[in-house]
Design a protein around this motif. Structure first.
Motif, PDB file in Angstrom:
ATOM      1  N   THR A 141      -0.385  -3.558  -4.501  1.00  0.00           N
ATOM      2  CA  THR A 141      -0.976  -3.321  -3.264  1.00  0.00           C
ATOM      3  C   THR A 141      -1.003  -4.876  -2.659  1.00  0.00           C
ATOM      4  N   GLY A 163      -6.683  -1.580  -3.651  1.00  0.00           N
ATOM      5  CA  GLY A 163      -5.734  -0.805  -4.502  1.00  0.00           C
ATOM      6  C   GLY A 163      -6.149  -0.413  -5.860  1.00  0.00           C
ATOM      7  N   TYR A 197      -7.182  -6.742  -0.677  1.00  0.00           N
ATOM      8  CA  TYR A 197      -6.207  -5.560  -1.039  1.00  0.00           C
ATOM      9  C   TYR A 197      -5.996  -5.366  -2.677  1.00  0.00           C
ATOM     10  N   GLY A 208       0.821  -1.355  -0.011  1.00  0.00           N
ATOM     11  CA  GLY A 208      -0.004  -0.210  -0.144  1.00  0.00           C
ATOM     12  C   GLY A 208       0.811   1.389  -0.127  1.00  0.00           C
TER      13      GLY A 208
END
Lengths: 208, 208, 208
Positions: free
Chosen positions: C129, C108, C104, C50
């Protein structure tokens, strides 16, 4: 506020990124990786150096807001996947990489100068643009990076970047500076390929 | 908008960067690398940690707009190239590195706090400032990094950064916080050097 | 100016980061590292992907201005330190990681689209990410990364990110896009875990 005019004609820029991306995809192919891994290597090698430069100088990262760069890297990975590796094993790719190295080192320096970076850091930005993608590629692949080999690779990038910085500092026209700096960097890298030139190594710890 | 006043007297700041850069150049020298590689290692070790900190907190990267930092790293690489390695093999460099580690860990925390980072991330920024340059140096050189060795290195950075964060949180005067935090981090790292102290290791997977 | 509304309920977000952080801490535990090293691995694995995404798209790095994320990673490292490794050796952690990967990767991509990144780079931001924290973890630990293993890991992230990008491009409601993309990525990763599926590898250099 900051110069928006492209520093290279866009088509030429994409050709350079594609050459770097191809060297990345081929490293993954030689290691018998999957298509997804080849894509990752193509991308990181193609845009890694320029991404670090843009982060360091505070510019928007060049390929993130661009519609063409990422698809070109994906297309290169596909090309490397479907063609025989021996197509790329001649010296053509090595010479294309030498030209890409010289062009991107000059481009990186010019972009940094355009963003008001002082000359010495701007020259380093040129070297980073030319070399860092290949260094990350080699670290991820677990092989000795161009950084640790004595052949004149980082050195050719440094020559091109230094001449670009010097040319702008003494007021040469930008076009002339581009031509001289790229020619010198390409010639040095080409000489290193042709005659297997290398820098002298440090003598290491003193003999007892 | 954001504090422009330097956190350390500039000359002292450059001395600290030079010490870190020297440890990087010497790793490359021991590996019998070329001058260009030594320069790259000097730069990444000298400015790597602070660069990552500045990117993460959103500050302009400290050395890119600065006229002195990059030339100092280049000069250190030159010094390491022309002098015998044994000049640097005594304990002086290790102790200088210990002081640099403590100072930069505190500096990183203080800068992050000045940029409105909350205390826990600010302490982590201090640890990053002190340690990340050396970690990148070791990964590029292909050797086990300070991160993976049990000796108290990252721990000393963490102690200095925690005390800096705690001192500012409870309202100690900044000057006193600086002195206490640097002294504690330096003392712990110094004790680790002198008595070869290490942290206990995890017992690993459970014995069968 | 830019969307400030969270993309995931904050508690769910922290659970996902904690799962990734735990996989990092356990790698360090298996290598018999110290508590400080385990903390570093927990942090880099939890927030590495991230962080790179936020740097590349020009967003403030999500955990630096946040009071909760860094303490959660520290807490996870402490939990991994004080509990027996065998608690975590079942398949539960692997399945939790599969869910975190899918979530994720979608998150992202959605965040990049919300920051006006075009579709193809936005999909790559999703993959970054989901995967980059684990790749940095493996490079630091000196072990073959998920990037270099044929199992469907990066591929599952790519599937989830592609479906998220495609769903938004064709105008599906965001909630439905989330559910479909996460379900597909999780199902593919789950199938890979259950049946040990892998992508075909490149045939390597041509046989002589």
């Amino acid at each position: 506020m900051h110069p928006a005019a492209p520093l290279l004609p866009p088509a030429l820029d994409l050709v350079g990124i594609a050459i770097f991306a191809l060297t990345g995809a081929l490293v993954a192919a030689r290691l018998q990786q999957t298509f997804v891994t080849m894509t990752f290597f193509a991308l990181i090698t193609g845009v890694g150096g320029g991404s670090l430069r843009d982060l360091l100088i505070g510019a928007p990262v060049f390929w993130v807001q661009d519609r063409a760069v990422a698809p070109v890297c994906l297309g290169v990975a596909l090309l490397a996947w479907i063609t025989p590796v021996r197509w790329w094993e001649g010296r053509l790719l090595e010479w294309a990489d030498a030209l890409g190295l010289a062009v991107y080192s000059v481009l990186g320096t010019m972009k940094a100068l355009a963003w008001d970076v002082p000359p010495v850091p701007a020259i380093l930005m040129g070297v980073i643009t030319g070399c860092v993608g290949g260094i990350i590629r080699d670290v991820l692949a677990g092989q000795p990076s161009v950084l640790m080999r004595p052949e004149l690779y980082v050195t050719a990038a440094a020559l091109a970047a230094c001449l670009a910085g010097a040319g702008m500092a003494i007021g040469l026209p930008p076009g002339l500076t581009w031509v001289l700096a790229v020619a010198a960097g390409f010639a040095l890298r080409g000489a290193a390929i042709h005659w297997s030139l290398g820098l002298p190594a440090h003598r290491g710890p003193d003999p007892s």
